[in-house]
Design a protein around this motif. Structure first.
Motif, mmCIF file in Angstrom:
data_model
loop_
_atom_site.group_PDB
_atom_site.id
_atom_site.type_symbol
_atom_site.label_atom_id
_atom_site.label_comp_id
_atom_site.label_asym_id
_atom_site.label_seq_id
_atom_site.Cartn_x
_atom_site.Cartn_y
_atom_site.Cartn_z
ATOM 1 N N UNK A 1 0.825 -1.214 0.000
ATOM 2 C CA UNK A 1 0.000 0.000 0.000
ATOM 3 C C UNK A 1 0.857 1.262 0.000
ATOM 4 N N UNK A 2 0.329 2.295 -0.607
ATOM 5 C CA UNK A 2 0.944 3.621 -0.574
ATOM 6 C C UNK A 2 0.116 4.477 0.375
ATOM 7 N N UNK A 3 0.749 4.989 1.374
ATOM 8 C CA UNK A 3 0.027 5.795 2.357
ATOM 9 C C UNK A 3 0.962 6.864 2.886
ATOM 10 N N UNK A 4 0.389 7.840 3.520
ATOM 11 C CA UNK A 4 1.210 8.833 4.194
ATOM 12 C C UNK A 4 0.657 9.089 5.580
ATOM 13 N N UNK A 5 1.551 9.476 6.451
ATOM 14 C CA UNK A 5 1.198 9.706 7.853
ATOM 15 C C UNK A 5 1.638 11.101 8.271
ATOM 16 N N UNK A 6 0.736 11.840 8.863
ATOM 17 C CA UNK A 6 1.063 13.141 9.448
ATOM 18 C C UNK A 6 1.160 12.984 10.964
ATOM 19 N N UNK A 7 2.212 13.514 11.522
ATOM 20 C CA UNK A 7 2.440 13.407 12.966
ATOM 21 C C UNK A 7 2.598 14.807 13.538
ATOM 22 N N UNK A 8 1.756 15.147 14.503
ATOM 23 C CA UNK A 8 1.809 16.461 15.140
ATOM 24 C C UNK A 8 1.913 16.309 16.650
ATOM 25 N N UNK A 9 3.021 16.753 17.251
ATOM 26 C CA UNK A 9 3.093 16.753 18.718
ATOM 27 C C UNK A 9 2.046 17.698 19.301
ATOM 28 N N UNK A 10 1.408 17.254 20.365
ATOM 29 C CA UNK A 10 0.390 18.086 21.012
ATOM 30 C C UNK A 10 0.797 18.521 22.411
ATOM 31 N N UNK A 11 1.448 17.617 23.172
ATOM 32 C CA UNK A 11 1.873 17.965 24.528
ATOM 33 C C UNK A 11 3.221 17.321 24.816
ATOM 34 N N UNK A 12 4.104 18.059 25.439
ATOM 35 C CA UNK A 12 5.385 17.518 25.904
ATOM 36 C C UNK A 12 5.282 17.261 27.392
ATOM 37 N N UNK A 13 5.465 16.005 27.777
ATOM 38 C CA UNK A 13 5.351 15.618 29.185
ATOM 39 C C UNK A 13 6.713 15.574 29.875
ATOM 40 N N UNK A 14 7.737 15.105 29.144
ATOM 41 C CA UNK A 14 9.085 15.014 29.706
ATOM 42 C C UNK A 14 10.076 15.527 28.674
ATOM 43 N N UNK A 15 11.127 16.163 29.128
ATOM 44 C CA UNK A 15 12.129 16.686 28.221
ATOM 45 C C UNK A 15 13.493 16.614 28.885
ATOM 46 N N UNK A 16 14.507 16.256 28.084
ATOM 47 C CA UNK A 16 15.871 16.167 28.610
ATOM 48 C C UNK A 16 16.825 16.662 27.531
ATOM 49 N N UNK A 17 17.806 17.511 27.879
ATOM 50 C CA UNK A 17 18.725 18.060 26.865
ATOM 51 C C UNK A 17 19.731 17.029 26.388
ATOM 52 N N UNK A 18 20.170 17.197 25.136
ATOM 53 C CA UNK A 18 21.220 16.383 24.547
ATOM 54 C C UNK A 18 22.446 17.262 24.310
ATOM 55 N N UNK A 19 23.634 16.654 24.147
ATOM 56 C CA UNK A 19 24.868 17.447 24.029
ATOM 57 C C UNK A 19 24.851 18.455 22.887
ATOM 58 N N UNK A 20 24.121 18.175 21.821
ATOM 59 C CA UNK A 20 24.147 19.066 20.671
ATOM 60 C C UNK A 20 23.237 20.263 20.773
ATOM 61 N N UNK A 21 22.683 20.507 21.943
ATOM 62 C CA UNK A 21 21.787 21.641 22.096
ATOM 63 C C UNK A 21 20.350 21.330 21.752
#
Length: 1027
Positions: free
Chosen positions: A821-841
């Motif tokens: 099948x040929x399909x496409x998916x749209x992904x939209x973040x709605x809420x950020x619950x947890x976040x952690x920084x990475x070395x690259x900023x």
């Protein structure tokens, strides 16, 4: 891949000649240190090879042009100014035997293969050709290089993208870059020069005339029309399936001596496990003579193994018991004997056997009924019945009122038994034993649900005055069985039995690595693991080895079955085809029972299955297990491997390594397969979503009183009851009105759905239901024009109906292509619950998203998985996403796949999104998002190393191509993936990496973020929206 050859070169054309001794398996034509002048004959061959190389490479850019000897001849002669002969090409094949195909194929099948680039009308006509005429069709002589496919470069734009079902316009075929073609041509020429140098050096060492030697030795490589295919491994297969097979070591040696073997067994990947003698034990109490006689008559058992005796003694003493011993160690007898002993003592006693699958419940029911049939004199008629979703409604009351033992599953306990506790009170009051087999299945989210169901069961039993229920569990591959059982049942006292006293035969384990397309050239990429597994499968069953093959997904199961049957036909053993069948979810219950019966009775020689047969369904004695690609965890691997050798005979397990990174890791480090501990199971009882859902169910069964029921649902019960349940004046809590009238039906406990779409076979007006598909799978499988696979056979989907009935009409066809099948998916973040920084900023995040998926068409794929309606590749972020996804420690996550019609459109969409790597849980309720977030930094580093160290040039499934990519990896860039991963990790990016051999879209500077997301819900239908 060109169509299956009908009459390849056969040794029958030179039956009196031995195979050239200089051709050894794993020959690696490397340059030699000798500098020997080339005779004129070899200079001529080099000119022919160069001309063939150039003309063939040009023809590969023209989809409609087959590289037959007739088509190549005049063009090659134009370059060499001499006649091109079959002998010339045969001598070239002699020098580079693994780099060239030169053989006769069926002309009609060849037309099917090359039809992919033509007009839609012409393609449809070609695809509809039946290959049944292969034995009488005209043959043509085909030439091709087999050192890997020409990689298509990324072009500036697509002229058009064909949307099947939307527009019927033709698309322009994408161009191939001059740099790519030049590099591949030079590479082949260098390999040929090395082969000639090596051959001349060998002749000089033996003082042979090289010209006379090659003219004498090339004869077996001259193609000839023959009705007897020369298939690797055919020379050592017995003409008839033996009634008594040889020993496993002998069979392994035969396979290694055959042409099939080119060194596939990984270094250190052949392990031998010695047989184990039985250790017996004694009971501390006396069984009745009736029970002893029944066990002996039904099972021929005179002594109990030590682990059986220990567990039965503990049950007799009133303890809860968990047994963790090897597969096929006789664990079922541990709970059958106590139940039968208790029925002798008290005919009013009741027992509930809970199994995760219907098939396993049916199998265990048959086993118990067989023993009971020999105890009618003492017990009379004991009603033992199955109570599951297939049980007719009119039978359910009789079973509830009369059955002494019921076989059920967690779903029926949750949906039917506990919600209707007032009708089950007599059964629950007399309930003595609750058996929960295959405890390792109850893990993760499903395990959390089952843990609360067991607490609800204990609560209801206590309410009717029964506080003496004993729980029995068994499992073969758990690192923490005792702790896990305590968690699942909410009990403190558990006695563990883990010293296995059962005997086992000699067992051999092989790590079999699928060879490269060109065994001497790693950059050619690995071959197809399913095809490789099919060859081994056929080798085993034709030697009398009863074999089961495990595939990870349903589609792979069908493709494997199809490949096995095709290979058996090539070996001229079509009589064996009917003795190999598939077994997976989706088949009708009647088909599954028939397959189980035929395997148990010995009619089937082989079965191709998903993990539906991973559990302990008794399908008779099995000699070998083929595991196609690593099955997600060490525990799964050991569970599947344990299906062989169930009758103390020697047995064989083979892990077929494919191109997946995890496969190659274990092929390179096979010791880990044998030394790593089993998986520690875990369930999350603090998940508020799951807990509050089961509180609604429990309150509906019996009003909740927090002070009394905290022992079942934990210390958070008072606050959760106050916020989610409905209190009454007496202090009890009832379910919220929005969950009424039936809370349990609003709380799904598995990541499964009820079957929805019936697939109807209308071939010759048969109108037979083949299987049923859940609504969430149907859009990706059932659409007009799709090829639907069932038992390895191809069916063309003629129509799909969505109302008033959900059904699809299919018709059997014989085609050489599949569809995707040929399909496409749209992904939209709605809420950020947890976040952690990475070395690259940048940052790694965990949260919720909205996912929308739409199916808009399909691709037609040939047998090498090449898209017949081609598109162009590109995208660094997409490749980096797949590189990371393949290394995450969970199978429940997905990534955002890039669609070429959007990425390479002439006019870019206004829908702009930031550059990011997104990984989201496929199903709501937990799929490993949190766990992935915790290990993301480590995984990113491993992905970067894998991409940069992989020997491929343009990307492969061992580094940055996704095995489940919904867009077929058409938009990828290996070099770009390395740049993105370095940027995310804050590492320096070498500017030379931005220049290079790989032609693609320019990689713009983008800020790349990492997000690990969690779905909050799932929709259904052909267009799904997750909110």
């Amino acid at each position: 891949m060109p169509p299956k050859r009908k009459n390849p070169p056969s040794e029958s054309t030179a039956s009196s000649k031995k195979k050239p001794s200089r051709i050894q398996k794993n020959t690696n034509p490397t340059p030699t240190s000798h500098s020997i002048p080339w005779p004129p004959h070899f200079k001529h061959l080099e000119r022919v090879h160069r001309a063939l190389n150039l003309v063939y490479t040009f023809c590969c850019t023209r989809k409609q042009l087959a590289t037959t000897f007739a088509n190549l001849k005049s063009a090659v002669e134009g370059h060499t100014k001499k006649d091109l002969t079959i002998s010339d090409i045969a001598q070239i094949k002699f020098l580079v035997p693994k780099g060239v195909h030169f053989e006769y194929v069926d002309e009609e099948l060849l037309q099917v293969y090359i039809a992919g680039g033509g007009k839609e009308k012409d393609k449809d006509e070609a695809y509809s050709m039946m290959s049944n005429t292969v034995d009488t069709g005209k043959e043509v002589l085909l030439f091709e290089f087999v050192d890997g496919d020409l990689k298509r470069s990324v072009v500036k734009q697509l002229d058009e993208i064909q949307r099947i079902g939307v527009r019927r316009e033709e698309i322009k075929m994408p161009t191939f870059s001059t740099a790519q073609m030049t590099k591949l041509i030079n590479k082949r020429n260098e390999k040929f020069q090395c082969a000639v140098d090596k051959f001349l050096s060998e002749c000089a060492a033996t003082e042979e005339d090289p010209v006379e030697s090659i003219k004498h030795q090339h004869s077996p490589f001259v193609p000839a029309k023959s009705s007897h295919p020369s298939t690797p491994g055919a020379d050592t297969i017995p003409p008839e399936i033996p009634t008594e097979r040889k020993s496993i070591p002998e069979i392994i040696e035969e396979i290694k001596e055959s042409d099939l073997y080119v060194g596939q067994i990984a270094e250190g990947g052949h392990r031998i496990f010695d047989p184990q003698e039985a250790v017996y034990g004694d009971l501390t109490f006396v069984l009745s003579q009736h029970l002893v006689n029944a066990i002996y008559t039904a099972r021929n058992i005179t002594q109990l193994y030590s682990h059986q005796a220990e567990a039965i003694n503990n049950l007799h003493d009133g303890h809860n018991v968990i047994v963790s011993t090897s597969t096929s160690s006789g664990k079922s007898l541990i709970y059958q004997i106590p139940v039968l002993h208790e029925l002798e003592r008290d005919r009013n006693s009741r027992a509930m056997f809970i199994f995760p699958t219907k098939a396993l419940a049916q199998d265990q029911k048959r086993s118990l009924v067989e023993v009971l049939s020999y105890m009618t004199e003492v017990l009379g008629t004991v009603v033992v019945d199955t109570f599951d979703g297939d049980t007719p409604t009119e039978e359910r009351r009789r079973i509830r009122d009369e059955a002494s033992v019921i076989f059920t599953n967690p779903d029926m306990l949750h949906l039917n038994i506990l919600p209707n506790e007032e009708y089950w009170r007599m059964f629950l009051k007399n309930l003595k034993y609750v058996v929960v087999d295959e405890l390792h299945v109850y893990n993760g989210v499903f395990g959390s649900h089952v843990a609360f169901i067991m607490r609800r069961l204990r609560r209801i039993c206590s309410a009717v005055g029964n506080n003496k229920v004993q729980f029995v569990s068994c499992s073969a591959t758990v690192a923490n069985p005792e702790a896990h059982m305590r968690t699942i049942f909410g009990i403190d006292s558990v006695h563990l039995t883990d010293e296995d006293g059962s005997p086992s035969g000699r067992k051999e384990f092989l790590c079999w690595n699928t060879p490269y397309k060109d065994p001497t050239d790693p950059s050619s990429g690995r071959g197809d693991s399913i095809t490789e597994a099919a060859k081994i499968f056929a080798q085993l069953i034709l030697r009398g080895v009863r074999t089961i093959s495990f595939c990870r997904v349903r589609t792979a199961c069908e493709l494997m079955l199809q490949a096995v049957r095709t290979h058996l036909q090539r070996l001229e053993r079509g009589d064996v085809v009917s003795r190999v069948m598939g077994y997976r979810g989706g088949y009708t219950p009647q088909d599954r029972r028939r397959i189980e019966k035929e395997m148990f009775e010995g009619h089937l020689l082989g079965i191709v299955a998903t993990n539906a047969l991973e559990l302990g369904v008794d399908i008779g004695s099995l000699d070998a297990v083929l595991i196609v690609n690593f099955p997600y965890s060490i525990s799964n691997l050991r569970q599947q491997s344990g299906r062989a050798g169930r009758r103390n005979k020697d047995s064989l397990s083979i892990l077929i390594g494919g191109a997946y990174p995890i496969d190659q890791h274990y092929m390179s480090h096979p010791t880990e397969l044998f030394t790593k501990p089993n998986l520690s199971l875990a369930v999350d009882l603090s998940n508020p979503h799951i807990l509050t859902s089961h509180l609604q169910c429990a309150a509906h069964e019996l009003p909740l009183l927090p002070s009394r029921d905290q022992i079942y649902f934990g210390p958070s019960l008072p606050s959760l009851a106050a916020s989610h349940l409905l209190p009454d004046p007496s202090g009890f809590f009832n379910p919220s009105p929005r969950f009424l009238p039936s809370p349990s039906h609003l709380v799904p406990i598995r990541d499964t759905e009820e079957p929805g779409y019936a697939v109807i076979d209308t071939t010759h007006s048969r109108n037979i239901v083949l299987e049923e598909l859940p609504p969430s799978r149907a859009p990706f499988t059932l659409y007009e024009g799709a090829i639907f696979l069932h038992q390895g056979r191809s069916y063309l989907v003629r129509s799909v109906s969505h109302s008033p009935q959900l059904l699809a009409e299919v018709e059997a066809v014989n085609v050489s292509y599949t569809t995707s099948p040929r399909d496409f998916t749209d992904i939209d973040p709605t809420h950020t619950l947890l976040s952690s920084p990475l070395p690259g900023g940048t940052s790694v995040c965990h949260g919720s998203i909205q996912v929308s998926t739409k199916v808009f068409g399909y691709f037609k794929l040939d047998r090498r998985n090449h898209i017949l309606d081609a598109m162009n590749p590109a995208s660094a972020i997409h490749a980096a996403s797949h590189a990371v996804l393949s290394l995450l420690p969970t199978d429940g996550l997905r990534s955002e796949c890039k669609a070429p019609e959007k990425e390479f459109a002439k006019f870019q969409t206004r829908r702009k999104r930031p550059g990011r790597l997104v990984f989201y849980e496929r199903r709501a309720g937990g799929g490993g998002g949190r766990e992935a977030w915790e290990v993301m930094k480590c995984v990113l580093e491993r992905a970067r190393e894998r991409v940069e160290e992989c020997g491929c040039e343009m990307g492969c499934v061992e580094c940055c191509l996704g095995s489940r990519c919904s867009e077929g990896n058409l938009v990828v860039s290996k070099r770009g993936a390395g740049v993105v991963l370095r940027g995310v990790l804050g590492m320096e990016v070498d500017e030379e990496k931005l220049e290079g051999k790989e032609e693609e879209r320019g990689l713009e500077e983008v800020g790349v973020g990492i997000k690990v997301e969690k779905e909050e819900g799932v929709g259904g239908g052909w267009e799904n929206t997750v909110v």
